[in-house]
Design an enzyme around this catalytic site. Sequence first.
Site, PDB file in Angstrom:
ATOM      1  N   ARG A 108      16.401  31.296 -20.630  1.00  0.00           N
ATOM      2  CA  ARG A 108      16.741  32.231 -21.945  1.00  0.00           C
ATOM      3  C   ARG A 108      16.221  33.563 -21.704  1.00  0.00           C
ATOM      4  O   ARG A 108      15.470  33.888 -20.749  1.00  0.00           O
ATOM      5  CB  ARG A 108      15.959  31.462 -23.038  1.00  0.00           C
ATOM      6  CG  ARG A 108      16.422  30.066 -23.037  1.00  0.00           C
ATOM      7  CD  ARG A 108      15.566  29.511 -24.594  1.00  0.00           C
ATOM      8  NE  ARG A 108      15.930  28.065 -24.620  1.00  0.00           N
ATOM      9  CZ  ARG A 108      15.203  27.117 -24.033  1.00  0.00           C
ATOM     10  NH1 ARG A 108      14.399  27.141 -23.197  1.00  0.00           N
ATOM     11  NH2 ARG A 108      15.682  25.912 -24.440  1.00  0.00           N
ATOM     12  N   LYS A 113      11.600  26.584 -25.213  1.00  0.00           N
ATOM     13  CA  LYS A 113      11.439  26.361 -26.488  1.00  0.00           C
ATOM     14  C   LYS A 113      10.908  24.794 -26.961  1.00  0.00           C
ATOM     15  O   LYS A 113      10.715  24.251 -26.489  1.00  0.00           O
ATOM     16  CB  LYS A 113      13.028  26.108 -26.844  1.00  0.00           C
ATOM     17  CG  LYS A 113      13.742  26.282 -28.362  1.00  0.00           C
ATOM     18  CD  LYS A 113      14.978  26.061 -28.727  1.00  0.00           C
ATOM     19  CE  LYS A 113      15.473  26.353 -29.921  1.00  0.00           C
ATOM     20  NZ  LYS A 113      17.053  26.438 -30.235  1.00  0.00           N
ATOM     21  N   HIS A 128      22.833  34.228 -23.338  1.00  0.00           N
ATOM     22  CA  HIS A 128      22.881  32.677 -23.514  1.00  0.00           C
ATOM     23  C   HIS A 128      24.241  32.188 -22.972  1.00  0.00           C
ATOM     24  O   HIS A 128      24.072  31.115 -22.340  1.00  0.00           O
ATOM     25  CB  HIS A 128      22.785  32.332 -24.911  1.00  0.00           C
ATOM     26  CG  HIS A 128      21.942  31.074 -25.245  1.00  0.00           C
ATOM     27  ND1 HIS A 128      20.559  30.902 -25.126  1.00  0.00           N
ATOM     28  CD2 HIS A 128      22.553  29.799 -25.623  1.00  0.00           C
ATOM     29  CE1 HIS A 128      20.261  29.832 -25.178  1.00  0.00           C
ATOM     30  NE2 HIS A 128      21.159  28.986 -25.335  1.00  0.00           N
ATOM     31  N   ARG A 178      23.360  31.520 -19.313  1.00  0.00           N
ATOM     32  CA  ARG A 178      22.691  30.142 -19.275  1.00  0.00           C
ATOM     33  C   ARG A 178      23.567  28.977 -19.311  1.00  0.00           C
ATOM     34  O   ARG A 178      23.513  28.249 -18.511  1.00  0.00           O
ATOM     35  CB  ARG A 178      21.523  29.957 -20.537  1.00  0.00           C
ATOM     36  CG  ARG A 178      20.992  28.735 -20.519  1.00  0.00           C
ATOM     37  CD  ARG A 178      19.841  29.064 -21.689  1.00  0.00           C
ATOM     38  NE  ARG A 178      19.320  27.655 -22.119  1.00  0.00           N
ATOM     39  CZ  ARG A 178      18.284  27.067 -21.567  1.00  0.00           C
ATOM     40  NH1 ARG A 178      17.875  27.381 -20.420  1.00  0.00           N
ATOM     41  NH2 ARG A 178      17.963  25.794 -22.106  1.00  0.00           N
ATOM     42  N   HIS A 198      16.336  20.972 -21.734  1.00  0.00           N
ATOM     43  CA  HIS A 198      16.664  20.558 -22.875  1.00  0.00           C
ATOM     44  C   HIS A 198      15.973  19.326 -23.328  1.00  0.00           C
ATOM     45  O   HIS A 198      15.874  18.504 -22.340  1.00  0.00           O
ATOM     46  CB  HIS A 198      18.292  20.233 -22.834  1.00  0.00           C
ATOM     47  CG  HIS A 198      19.026  21.427 -22.867  1.00  0.00           C
ATOM     48  ND1 HIS A 198      20.441  21.280 -22.351  1.00  0.00           N
ATOM     49  CD2 HIS A 198      18.938  22.836 -23.511  1.00  0.00           C
ATOM     50  CE1 HIS A 198      20.800  22.858 -22.537  1.00  0.00           C
ATOM     51  NE2 HIS A 198      19.989  23.305 -23.212  1.00  0.00           N
ATOM     52  N   TYR A 249      26.484  22.201 -23.560  1.00  0.00           N
ATOM     53  CA  TYR A 249      26.656  23.433 -22.994  1.00  0.00           C
ATOM     54  C   TYR A 249      27.758  23.360 -21.963  1.00  0.00           C
ATOM     55  O   TYR A 249      28.175  24.416 -21.559  1.00  0.00           O
ATOM     56  CB  TYR A 249      25.023  23.555 -22.181  1.00  0.00           C
ATOM     57  CG  TYR A 249      24.093  24.414 -22.809  1.00  0.00           C
ATOM     58  CD1 TYR A 249      23.647  23.937 -24.288  1.00  0.00           C
ATOM     59  CD2 TYR A 249      23.723  25.622 -22.257  1.00  0.00           C
ATOM     60  CE1 TYR A 249      22.682  24.766 -24.761  1.00  0.00           C
ATOM     61  CE2 TYR A 249      22.544  26.440 -22.946  1.00  0.00           C
ATOM     62  CZ  TYR A 249      22.000  25.867 -24.251  1.00  0.00           C
ATOM     63  OH  TYR A 249      21.234  26.455 -24.905  1.00  0.00           O
TER      64      TYR A 249
END
Length: 307
Positions: free
Chosen positions: A154, A181, A251, A254, A277, A286
């Site tokens: 990120r 995250k 993003h 990513r 994730h 994704y």
Amino acid sequence: MNDLVVVEKIAGWEKLKALVLDSVSSPITKRVYNMALEEFLVWFQQAPRPGFTKATVSTWRVSLEARGLGSSSIIIRMSAIRKLAAEAADNGLLAPELAAGISRVKSAKSVGIRTGNWLSARQAQSLLNAPDITTLRGLRDRAILAVLLGCGLRRSEVAALTFEHIQQRDGRWCIVDLVGKHGRIRTAPMPTWVKVAIDAWTTPALVADDHVFRPVNRAGQVGGKGLGEKVVWHLIKPYAEEAGVPGIAPHDLRRTCAKLCRGAGGELEQIQLLLGHASVQTTERYLGTKQDLVHAPNDSIKLRIAV
């Protein structure tokens, strides 16, 4: 007790907002929550309201829908308001039954799966080749693009990347103990070409400790502090336009990393670990694996249109 203490007293409001923001770890979520709460306060003060109640929050949600906001935008705003109600109740500023009522206000439903932006391998290579590597700024920017495309970080993680993160594990270079995250910690393998790009920047820049990526002024001099997230965001724009893929955001790179990994035969679980994730379903979104736009099933319908 006046149930509007949370929004009528600005000092109390700022303190309560800080509690909400402190309850989340992601810088991105903090920024979005801050925007959502300020937006709610402005709306609340524009007209007389019955109080900070379920009815008021329901009206707020309806106003968001009337503005034509997407489901994800509404969901994040409603999440911020629910946290606000919970913190207000915990601090004696809102009756528990009112907070419970607010928590039951329905949010927007996510409809379908949003198709993200991915680059093909050729487009990714064009983007990687876009910076002018005869300059320190160009070498830095190429290294940043390499980390985004090759390691799936990120933009906040790129900005926070330090030399301590870059270590060898099992005979190869990796980014270790990366805090992502929700505070999840992961290790991201680093392809050789990414390490080459980083070394090509850090060696002539004489950067060997602390943050990997630093500011570079117009005179080509390297600053001593790390980059901000916004710098990572904005530096991509001119290179994306030059590479013929305008509108690409960090993003999207990513997502591209995930897509290229999968296309090269990477296992879904390993890609999930690479990206950090919590859910494999997030990784699938994704990848777009639930909808193959290249080998679409309806391509096999052999009908024709007369022209």
